[in-house]
Design a protein around this motif. Structure first.
Motif, PDB file in Angstrom:
ATOM      1  N   ALA A  12       0.825  -1.213   0.000  1.00  0.00           N
ATOM      2  CA  ALA A  12       0.000   0.000   0.000  1.00  0.00           C
ATOM      3  C   ALA A  12       0.860   1.264   0.000  1.00  0.00           C
ATOM      4  CB  ALA A  12      -0.933  -0.008   1.214  1.00  0.00           C
TER       5      ALA A  12
ATOM      6  N   LYS B  18      -4.182   3.696  -3.857  1.00  0.00           N
ATOM      7  CA  LYS B  18      -3.451   3.716  -2.599  1.00  0.00           C
ATOM      8  C   LYS B  18      -3.471   2.365  -1.916  1.00  0.00           C
ATOM      9  CE  LYS B  18      -1.481   5.477  -0.598  1.00  0.00           C
ATOM     10  NZ  LYS B  18      -0.514   4.507  -1.071  1.00  0.00           N
TER      11      LYS B  18
ATOM     12  N   SER C 227       4.860  -5.777  -5.597  1.00  0.00           N
ATOM     13  CA  SER C 227       3.492  -6.273  -5.421  1.00  0.00           C
ATOM     14  C   SER C 227       2.653  -6.077  -6.684  1.00  0.00           C
ATOM     15  CB  SER C 227       2.820  -5.626  -4.205  1.00  0.00           C
ATOM     16  OG  SER C 227       2.329  -4.346  -4.512  1.00  0.00           O
TER      17      SER C 227
HETATM   18  N1  PFF Z   1      -0.406   1.357  -3.422  1.00  0.00           N
HETATM   19  C1  PFF Z   1       0.775   1.729  -4.140  1.00  0.00           C
HETATM   20  C2  PFF Z   1       1.132   3.164  -3.824  1.00  0.00           C
HETATM   21  O1  PFF Z   1       0.284   3.886  -3.298  1.00  0.00           O
HETATM   22  O2  PFF Z   1       2.237   3.575  -4.138  1.00  0.00           O
HETATM   23  C3  PFF Z   1       0.619   1.567  -5.626  1.00  0.00           C
HETATM   24  C4  PFF Z   1       0.067   0.246  -6.041  1.00  0.00           C
HETATM   25  C5  PFF Z   1       0.682  -0.930  -5.612  1.00  0.00           C
HETATM   26  C6  PFF Z   1      -1.049   0.200  -6.853  1.00  0.00           C
HETATM   27  C7  PFF Z   1       0.153  -2.158  -5.985  1.00  0.00           C
HETATM   28  C8  PFF Z   1      -1.560  -1.007  -7.236  1.00  0.00           C
HETATM   29  C9  PFF Z   1      -0.959  -2.177  -6.804  1.00  0.00           C
HETATM   30  F1  PFF Z   1      -1.450  -3.314  -7.168  1.00  0.00           F
END
Ligand code: PFF
Length: 459
Positions: A31, A236, A332
């Motif tokens: 995340a 996010k 991820s």
């Molecule tokens: N959540 C990560 C960030 O906010 O940087 C981006 C992200 C990671 C988006 C993994 C989608 C995902 F599958």
């Protein structure tokens, strides 16, 4: 190399997170990333500040949290990649697995532009060391950023460097290593953001920055702003595209999913708020524009460091830690296509990784070139970089979210959901599950649909 993401053949033990803290750290590792440090401040700035923040908070609570819980729950139940999970859990002959397939597409689009932003961060580590970006003169920091993104060769080489770096980590099989490193470095990033936040709050523009971030102006909330805020909530929390399903498949059976998810969500919000508290006082102190767009972080942060003691050292540390956060998130994102490919086509993880990286080297280059030689190439009025961001956050992830809600509440059903989220009755969380069920059945999917249709101008 450890096979960590493939559905294990029958009878074979499958790798899983070993401790409760490990689960929390790994999920948080996906995340927290450039979404907090780079995207959150710039979209908040570009969409009017506090009003946007409020909508984003609501979207996180009413949409993000239920969808994230649902996804993790399904993954833990099936213990497989995103496509296989939905194939296993859905009645035969139904097409719910398409959620996983579209997740693969979303992963490609996101990784294409994310690896470019990561490229800027990696480049900035070196620029920070050499000291040439350390300045509180907006003209200088803007010019330094412009020179980097405007140069196609540098943009491409840095992006490919990032992709090779990520590939190297995956191929060397040090996923465990990176996880361990991330676990140690993440807290340092928190501390550094706290130090920076404290420094920013002492700047003369602090009051203005805080007012921008915390005093809502409702006239700025348009249908488009709603869609961007909801898209940010999906981006996010890495949801709506199978990432959390895949991570859920490594969850322990005794893990309390709703509580863990709520903790990840809160910690993630906390990091974003801190990033906002660092960036906006600086914006108003040094005369930047809050609506500067994707360049915001790269032009404001050097100014904050330039104005503080030992700023040079701290700035290097900041970009190194941002690179680490970006790396955890990118691993991820890649996890989705790599695990689906390995799981569905029966090829090795190594092969799947190489194929995906090769494809990304080509598709991602359109984003590296979006600020220079391809800047004039627009589809629907957007560069590739903006288009990939828009399609993933405003269309694919919310649509994936709708179908996940529908699947869980209408197909999988309340009983299975209750058993899964209460760990077969061992947790006393009936009320929580009841609320979640009604959210997933009506509120969340309808909200997502309305925001999407309105934001896309359908009505
Ligand atoms: N959540 C990560 C960030 O906010 O940087 C981006 C992200 C990671 C988006 C993994 C989608 C995902 F599958």
């Amino acid at each position: 190399m450890k096979q960590t993401t493939q559905a294990a053949p029958a009878g074979q033990a499958r790798d899983a997170f070993t401790s409760s803290f490990g689960v929390l750290a790994a999920t948080l590792g996906s995340a927290v990333g450039l979404g907090n440090i780079w995207k959150f401040p710039y979209v908040t700035g570009a969409n009017g500040g506090a009003g946007f923040l409020l909508v984003y908070l609501l979207a996180t609570l009413l949409v993000g949290l239920p969808v994230m819980i649902a996804e993790i729950m399904l993954g833990r139940k099936a213990k497989a990649d995103a496509v296989t999970t939905l194939r296993v859990l859905a009645p035969k002959g139904q097409y719910w697995w398409l959620i996983g397939a579209f997740g693969v597409v979303a992963a490609f689009l996101i990784m294409s532009f994310y690896s470019e932003v990561a490229a800027w961060v990696f480049a900035y580590v070196f620029k920070a060391i050499s000291g040439d970006i350390l300045s509180s003169d907006p003209a200088r920091t803007s010019a330094a950023f412009g020179a980097l993104v405007g140069d196609p060769v540098q943009s491409l080489l840095w992006q490919w460097g990032v992709l090779l770096f990520i590939g190297g980590i995956l191929l060397l099989g040090v996923a465990k290593g990176i996880e361990a490193v991330t676990k140690k470095l993440m807290p340092i990033l928190f501390v550094l953001l706290l130090v920076l936040g404290a420094r920013s709050l002492m700047l003369p523009g602090a009051a203005q920055g805080l007012a921008f971030l915390f005093t809502p102006d409702f006239s700025k909330i348009t249908a488009e702003v709603l869609l961007v805020a909801m898209g940010l909530a999906f981006f996010k929390l890495s949801i709506g595209m199978g990432t959390m399903m895949t991570y859920g498949s490594y969850f322990r059976d005794d893990q309390n999913i709703p509580v863990t998810t709520a903790r990840v969500m809160s910690a993630d919000l906390f990091v974003s708020m801190l990033a906002g508290i660092v960036v906006f006082p600086a914006v108003f102190t040094f005369g930047f524009k809050p609506e500067a767009g994707p360049s915001l972080l790269f032009i404001t942060i050097p100014a904050v460091f330039a104005s503080m003691p030992m700023g040079h050292l701290f700035m290097v540390l900041f970009f190194v830690l941002s690179a680490v956060a970006a790396t955890g998130a990118m691993l991820s994102i890649l996890e989705v296509p790599v695990s689906v490919m390995a799981g569905r086509f029966g090829i090795s993880r190594t092969k799947a990784t190489l194929i995906n990286l090769g494809l990304l080297g080509v598709i991602g280059s359109t984003c590296a070139l979006s600020n220079n030689v391809l800047a004039h190439v627009k589809l629907f009025g957007m560069t590739f970089f903006d288009l990939f961001d828009f399609v993933s956050s405003s269309i694919l992830m919310p649509a994936g979210g709708i179908f996940l809600c529908l699947f869980v509440a209408w197909v999988w059903g309340r009983e299975q959901m209750t058993a899964a989220l209460s760990n077969d009755g061992s947790l006393q969380n009936r009320q929580v599950i009841r609320v979640l069920y009604w959210l997933l059945k009506f509120v969340t999917p309808v909200l997502i649909l309305l925001v999407m249709l309105k934001g896309l101008g359908v009505f």
